[in-house]
Design a protein around this motif. Structure first.
Motif, mmCIF file in Angstrom:
data_model
loop_
_atom_site.group_PDB
_atom_site.id
_atom_site.type_symbol
_atom_site.label_atom_id
_atom_site.label_comp_id
_atom_site.label_asym_id
_atom_site.label_seq_id
_atom_site.Cartn_x
_atom_site.Cartn_y
_atom_site.Cartn_z
ATOM 1 N N SER A 261 -128.261 -37.401 -7.088
ATOM 2 C CA SER A 261 -127.247 -37.852 -7.295
ATOM 3 C C SER A 261 -126.885 -39.385 -7.282
ATOM 4 O O SER A 261 -126.191 -39.921 -7.848
ATOM 5 N N GLU A 262 -127.525 -39.748 -6.064
ATOM 6 C CA GLU A 262 -127.090 -41.094 -5.652
ATOM 7 C C GLU A 262 -127.827 -42.219 -7.002
ATOM 8 O O GLU A 262 -127.116 -43.010 -7.265
ATOM 9 N N ALA B 286 -128.279 -41.290 -10.059
ATOM 10 C CA ALA B 286 -127.637 -41.196 -11.080
ATOM 11 C C ALA B 286 -126.192 -42.065 -11.265
ATOM 12 O O ALA B 286 -125.679 -42.598 -12.088
ATOM 13 N N GLU B 287 -125.549 -42.000 -9.915
ATOM 14 C CA GLU B 287 -124.298 -42.813 -9.683
ATOM 15 C C GLU B 287 -124.829 -44.328 -9.819
ATOM 16 O O GLU B 287 -123.957 -45.017 -10.512
ATOM 17 N N GLY C 96 -124.953 -45.001 -13.560
ATOM 18 C CA GLY C 96 -123.780 -44.707 -14.283
ATOM 19 C C GLY C 96 -123.862 -43.386 -14.990
ATOM 20 O O GLY C 96 -123.103 -43.333 -16.010
ATOM 21 N N ILE C 97 -124.385 -42.360 -14.309
ATOM 22 C CA ILE C 97 -124.735 -40.960 -15.164
ATOM 23 C C ILE C 97 -123.523 -40.032 -14.356
ATOM 24 O O ILE C 97 -123.746 -39.849 -13.099
ATOM 25 N N ASP C 98 -122.699 -39.453 -15.161
ATOM 26 C CA ASP C 98 -121.758 -38.514 -14.522
ATOM 27 C C ASP C 98 -122.236 -37.094 -14.929
ATOM 28 O O ASP C 98 -122.531 -36.954 -16.201
ATOM 29 N N PHE C 99 -122.024 -36.088 -14.215
ATOM 30 C CA PHE C 99 -122.572 -34.753 -14.416
ATOM 31 C C PHE C 99 -121.038 -33.802 -14.633
ATOM 32 O O PHE C 99 -120.279 -34.113 -13.795
ATOM 33 N N GLU C 100 -120.732 -33.189 -15.420
ATOM 34 C CA GLU C 100 -119.653 -32.431 -15.609
ATOM 35 C C GLU C 100 -120.251 -31.013 -15.411
ATOM 36 O O GLU C 100 -121.092 -30.415 -16.405
ATOM 37 N N THR C 101 -119.724 -29.991 -14.610
ATOM 38 C CA THR C 101 -120.296 -28.748 -14.490
ATOM 39 C C THR C 101 -118.990 -27.811 -14.367
ATOM 40 O O THR C 101 -118.003 -27.979 -13.892
ATOM 41 N N ASN D 192 -127.728 -32.689 -8.734
ATOM 42 C CA ASN D 192 -126.763 -33.646 -8.992
ATOM 43 C C ASN D 192 -125.468 -33.661 -7.901
ATOM 44 O O ASN D 192 -124.636 -34.413 -8.181
ATOM 45 N N ARG D 193 -125.791 -33.054 -6.768
ATOM 46 C CA ARG D 193 -124.898 -33.199 -5.620
ATOM 47 C C ARG D 193 -125.333 -32.788 -4.491
ATOM 48 O O ARG D 193 -126.478 -32.161 -4.440
#
Length: 338
Positions: free
Chosen positions: A182-183, A185-186, A189-194, A207-208
């Protein structure tokens, strides 16, 4: 990142795409041909050959079985990246054959593995116990360079365990690992929508971060599998819970320490286990044999071609393995990492 690594990643990506395309085409091909190809594959897999190691009576035989490599069910052998090592389905077929064959009077199990999945290990353990208790056939274990974690789990029921002084064994315990990127990805600039049906549906998501409550839930699952492991060792080695837990903290033991802790019986190799089995169970004239490798199907041939393409470039192979593995965390009786 240098040019060689970029080439390795590109080659692995190409192999992954080819593997996906092949598996999709194979599935479609199989569904179109229907039962015809199913019957062919069933015939190929059920054709277990035998190789005689020591001549003797065909009515009184000792089967030598081998567990080498990580104990896990890798699924369909048609995968281009499939391993040519341990084959769980084939090994379970061998155990079934041993149990049902009246000419087989005893078994020597060669174990050289860091362990593997909790499910696969328990399946092997339970089948070995059936061979002993229902079929009345003794099982002796000969440990190789390593028989750790799941390797010890499947060895525990044996009437006798032979080790080399330098064998690495023990590692009694359970592990479950996941990856948290997750770090990273942040940063890029990648966001995960769950969207999930419950608060724990994405537990151990990559991702978290995990919450403390989630860790407690997963720890309970790991503890249950660990307690099952302890019970297996207690029953198989006729040890008290206190004796088992004294060495069941995940530590690795060499053969000398294993004998001292009553986790193994004697020093020796495969031939020593066979010789002792002959003496203990009046099998002096028994034939000793092993099962041959399963038939080589289309998937296995393609896998060999891919491995040939990858050559000895370990970096490329590691990237390919990472790309082809599932990301889902699994309970493992495993020493070290997959």
């Amino acid at each position: 990142m240098n040019a060689k690594r970029w080439i390795a990643i590109a080659a692995a990506a190409v192999v992954l795409v080819i593997s996906v395309l092949f598996n999709s085409a194979y599935t479609l091909f199989q569904s179109n041909l229907g039962s015809g190809i199913d019957e062919y594959m069933a015939l190929e897999e059920s054709d277990i050959s035998e190789n005689v190691i020591e001549e003797g009576s065909g009515n009184s035989r000792i089967a030598v079985l081998e567990v080498e490599g990580t104990i896990q069910d890798t699924g369909d052998a048609s995968s281009l990246l499939g391993s040519t090592g341990y084959n769980h389905d084939f090994f379970m077929k061998q155990l079934e054959q041993v149990r049902e064959d009246d000419t087989v009077k005893a078994v020597v199990l060669n174990v050289d593995t860091p362990g593997g999945g909790t499910l696969e290990s328990s399946q092997i353990h339970d089948e070995i116990v059936e061979i002993q208790e229902e079929a009345g056939k003794p099982v002796y274990v000969s440990m190789g360079s390593m028989a750790a974690s799941g390797g010890y789990y499947i060895s525990a029921p044996a009437e006798k365990i032979f080790v080399s002084p330098e064998t690495l064994t023990g590692s009694i315990g359970v592990i479950m690992q996941g990856v948290n990127y997750s770090e990273l990805a942040e940063r890029i600039g990648i966001d995960f929508e769950t969207i999930k049906s419950g608060p724990y549906k994405d537990i151990m998501s990559a991702n978290r971060d995990m919450t403390e409550e989630e860790r407690a839930l997963m720890q309970e699952i790991v503890d249950q599998s660990y307690n099952a492991f302890v019970d297996v060792v207690m029953e198989g080695r006729d040890l008290s819970e206190e004796e088992v837990r004294a060495v069941a903290d995940g530590r690795i033991l060499n053969g000398r320490q294993a004998v001292e802790a009553d986790l193994a019986d004697e020093f020796g190799l495969e031939e020593d286990a066979i010789s002792q089995l002959r003496e203990d169970y009046d099998l002096a004239n028994a034939q000793v044999f092993e099962y041959g490798a399963p038939g080589t199907g289309l998937g296995s041939l393609l896998s060999m071609k891919v491995n040939s393409f990858l050559g000895n470039d370990m970096e490329t192979k590691l990237v390919a393995e990472l790309l082809s593995n599932y990301n889902s965390p699994r309970l493992m009786y495993l020493y070290g990492e997959e």
